[in-house]
Motif scaffolding. Structure first.
Motif, PDB file in Angstrom:
ATOM      1  N   ASP A 128     -20.403 -20.826 -79.435  1.00 51.66           N
ATOM      2  CA  ASP A 128     -20.744 -21.590 -80.646  1.00 51.66           C
ATOM      3  C   ASP A 128     -19.809 -21.234 -81.815  1.00 51.66           C
ATOM      4  OD1 ASP A 128     -22.846 -22.640 -79.177  1.00 51.66           O
ATOM      5  OD2 ASP A 128     -24.403 -21.460 -80.164  1.00 51.66           O
ATOM      6  N   ARG A 143     -23.635 -17.484 -75.712  1.00 54.47           N
ATOM      7  CA  ARG A 143     -23.750 -18.697 -76.536  1.00 54.47           C
ATOM      8  C   ARG A 143     -23.212 -18.448 -77.940  1.00 54.47           C
ATOM      9  NH1 ARG A 143     -28.897 -21.664 -77.013  1.00 54.47           N
ATOM     10  NH2 ARG A 143     -30.087 -19.835 -76.426  1.00 54.47           N
ATOM     11  N   ALA A 199     -22.159 -28.651 -75.816  1.00 59.91           N
ATOM     12  CA  ALA A 199     -22.183 -28.860 -77.269  1.00 59.91           C
ATOM     13  C   ALA A 199     -20.785 -28.706 -77.880  1.00 59.91           C
ATOM     14  CB  ALA A 199     -23.148 -27.873 -77.924  1.00 59.91           C
ATOM     15  N   GLY A 203     -30.129 -26.244 -86.826  1.00 59.71           N
ATOM     16  CA  GLY A 203     -29.025 -26.346 -85.871  1.00 59.71           C
ATOM     17  C   GLY A 203     -27.937 -25.332 -86.155  1.00 59.71           C
ATOM     18  N   LYS A 226     -35.024 -19.723 -86.473  1.00 61.39           N
ATOM     19  CA  LYS A 226     -34.889 -20.820 -87.439  1.00 61.39           C
ATOM     20  C   LYS A 226     -35.819 -21.984 -87.128  1.00 61.39           C
ATOM     21  CE  LYS A 226     -30.655 -22.502 -85.243  1.00 61.39           C
ATOM     22  NZ  LYS A 226     -31.003 -21.862 -83.969  1.00 61.39           N
ATOM     23  N   VAL A 275     -25.737 -25.257 -72.010  1.00 65.54           N
ATOM     24  CA  VAL A 275     -25.711 -26.120 -73.199  1.00 65.54           C
ATOM     25  C   VAL A 275     -24.499 -25.881 -74.108  1.00 65.54           C
ATOM     26  CG1 VAL A 275     -27.298 -24.647 -74.562  1.00 65.54           C
ATOM     27  CG2 VAL A 275     -27.133 -27.058 -75.091  1.00 65.54           C
ATOM     28  N   GLY A 319     -30.849 -28.831 -81.933  1.00 62.14           N
ATOM     29  CA  GLY A 319     -30.492 -28.171 -80.670  1.00 62.14           C
ATOM     30  C   GLY A 319     -31.149 -28.862 -79.481  1.00 62.14           C
ATOM     31  N   ARG A 359     -36.557 -14.283 -77.441  1.00 62.19           N
ATOM     32  CA  ARG A 359     -36.399 -15.338 -76.436  1.00 62.19           C
ATOM     33  C   ARG A 359     -37.037 -14.913 -75.118  1.00 62.19           C
ATOM     34  NH1 ARG A 359     -34.985 -20.374 -77.934  1.00 62.19           N
ATOM     35  NH2 ARG A 359     -33.505 -21.374 -76.565  1.00 62.19           N
ATOM     36  N   ASP A 379     -24.579 -26.727 -87.363  1.00 63.24           N
ATOM     37  CA  ASP A 379     -23.591 -27.357 -88.245  1.00 63.24           C
ATOM     38  C   ASP A 379     -24.269 -28.315 -89.209  1.00 63.24           C
ATOM     39  OD1 ASP A 379     -24.493 -29.157 -86.365  1.00 63.24           O
ATOM     40  OD2 ASP A 379     -22.571 -30.171 -86.120  1.00 63.24           O
ATOM     41  N   ARG A 407     -36.031 -26.256 -72.331  1.00 62.64           N
ATOM     42  CA  ARG A 407     -36.104 -24.866 -72.829  1.00 62.64           C
ATOM     43  C   ARG A 407     -35.819 -23.836 -71.736  1.00 62.64           C
ATOM     44  NH1 ARG A 407     -35.645 -26.165 -78.012  1.00 62.64           N
ATOM     45  NH2 ARG A 407     -36.854 -28.021 -78.349  1.00 62.64           N
ATOM     46  N   SER A 447     -28.503 -18.584 -82.138  1.00 63.74           N
ATOM     47  CA  SER A 447     -29.569 -18.942 -81.206  1.00 63.74           C
ATOM     48  C   SER A 447     -30.695 -17.911 -81.291  1.00 63.74           C
ATOM     49  CB  SER A 447     -29.040 -19.036 -79.774  1.00 63.74           C
ATOM     50  OG  SER A 447     -28.567 -17.799 -79.355  1.00 63.74           O
TER      51      SER A 447
END
Ligand code: DC
Length: 239
Positions: A190, A186, A109, A135, A19, A105, A38, A163, A137, A97, A15
Motif C-alpha cells: 500500500d 499489505r 488495489a 480507506g 479506522k 487485495v 476497502g 485482526r 487515499d 473479510r 490496515s
C-alpha cells in the motif's frame, strides 16, 4: 453551535488500524452515511479470485481484471451496524473479510484501472456530502477538499492482534504470525505502489490509537468532529 452543515469526513490509515470501527461509530452518532472503501477493493478481489484472475501467491492478471471492470457492480446495503457489501447483487460481506481475500487485495488495489473505477464511484457517493469514508487515499485523492481528515496508525503487532481476534472470533483457522505477515506485507504494498500510495494528507490530523480503547477513540473522533464544525461556523457564520 449548530451541526446542520454536512461535510465530508475522510479517515485513512493502515490496515486494521481501527479506522472502520471508529468511522462507523461516528457516522452512526452524527447521522451520516458510512462507506468502507476497502470493501470495494475487496469485492473486486473476490470477483477476480472466483474467475481465476488471481490466486494466492501469484500476480493478478491485470488485463483480465481491467476488462472485467464493467461487469463488476458494487453496492452497499445499510444494516443496523453499518453496511453490507453487495457484489453483482450478492451479499459478500463475510467472504470479503477472509484471509484469502486479504492476501490478494493489495496487488489488485495497486492496478490503476481498478483505482480509477472505484475512485469515480466513491466521488459519486460524496456528491451530497454527509458521509464518513475510510480507506487509504480518501483525504489525498478521492476527497482532497474534505473538511475533516484523520490519519490512523497503530503498531503492526497491535493491528495484527486485533485482526487475529476478529478472524478467530469468526472461526477462521489462522495463526497470529500469518496475520502479522499479511498486515506487514499489505503495509508495504500500500505504501510503495505507484498509483496513490498510502500516505497522510498534509492537512490530516494523526491518531495513533495503539493504547486507546474503542470508547476513547470514539470520543476523540467525536470531539474532533465538533471542533471542525465549530470552526466552519466561525469561518463561515452564515452557513
Ligand atoms: O481497509 P481494508 O484492509 O479493508 O482494505 C483492503 C485493501 O484495499 C488494502 O490492502 C488497501 C486497499 N485500499 C486502497 O488501496 N484504497 C482504499 N481507499 C481502501 C483500501
Amino acid at each position: 453551535m449548530s451541526s446542520e452543515k454536512k461535510i465530508i469526513i475522510a479517515i485513512d490509515g493502515y490496515s486494521s488500524s481501527g479506522k472502520s470501527t471508529m468511522a462507523r461509530a461516528l457516522a452512526r452518532n452524527i447521522g451520516y452515511r458510512y462507506i468502507d472503501s476497502g470493501a470495494m477493493y475487496r469485492a473486486v478481489t473476490l470477483y477476480a479470485l472466483r474467475n481465476g484472475y488471481v490466486s494466492e501467491g501469484t500476480a493478478p492478471d491485470i488485463q483480465a481484471i481491467t476488462a472485467a471492470l464493467p461487469s463488476i457492480h458494487i453496492d452497499f446495503q445499510v444494516t443496523p451496524d453499518g453496511q453490507d457489501t453487495l457484489l453483482n447483487g450478492e451479499n459478500v460481506e463475510s467472504e470479503i473479510r477472509t484471509l484469502r481475500v486479504s492476501s490478494c487485495v493489495s496487488p489488485i488495489a495497486a492496478i490503476p484501472a481498478v483505482r480509477h473505477a472505484l475512485v469515480d464511484m466513491q466521488r459519486a457517493m460524496g456528491t451530497s456530502k454527509g458521509i464518513v469514508m475510510d480507506g487509504r487515499d480518501i483525504g489525498t485523492v478521492v476527497f482532497p477538499d474534505a473538511e475533516m481528515k484523520v490519519f490512523c496508525d497503530a503498531s503492526a503487532q497491535k493491528r495484527a492482534e486485533r485482526r487475529y481476534r476478529e478472524l478467530t472470533a469468526k472461526g477462521a483457522q489462522v495463526t497470529l504470525d500469518e496475520v502479522l505477515e499479511n498486515v506487514m506485507s499489505r503495509d508495504h504494498i500500500d505504501e510503495t505502489r505507484d498509483e496513490s500510495p498510502l500516505r497522510k494528507a498534509s492537512d490530516a490530523v494523526s491518531l495513533d490509537n495503539s493504547k486507546m480503547s474503542i470508547a476513547e477513540q470514539d470520543a476523540w473522533l467525536m470531539s474532533l468532529y465538533n471542533r471542525t464544525i465549530d470552526s466552519l461556523h466561525t469561518i463561515h457564520p452564515e452557513r
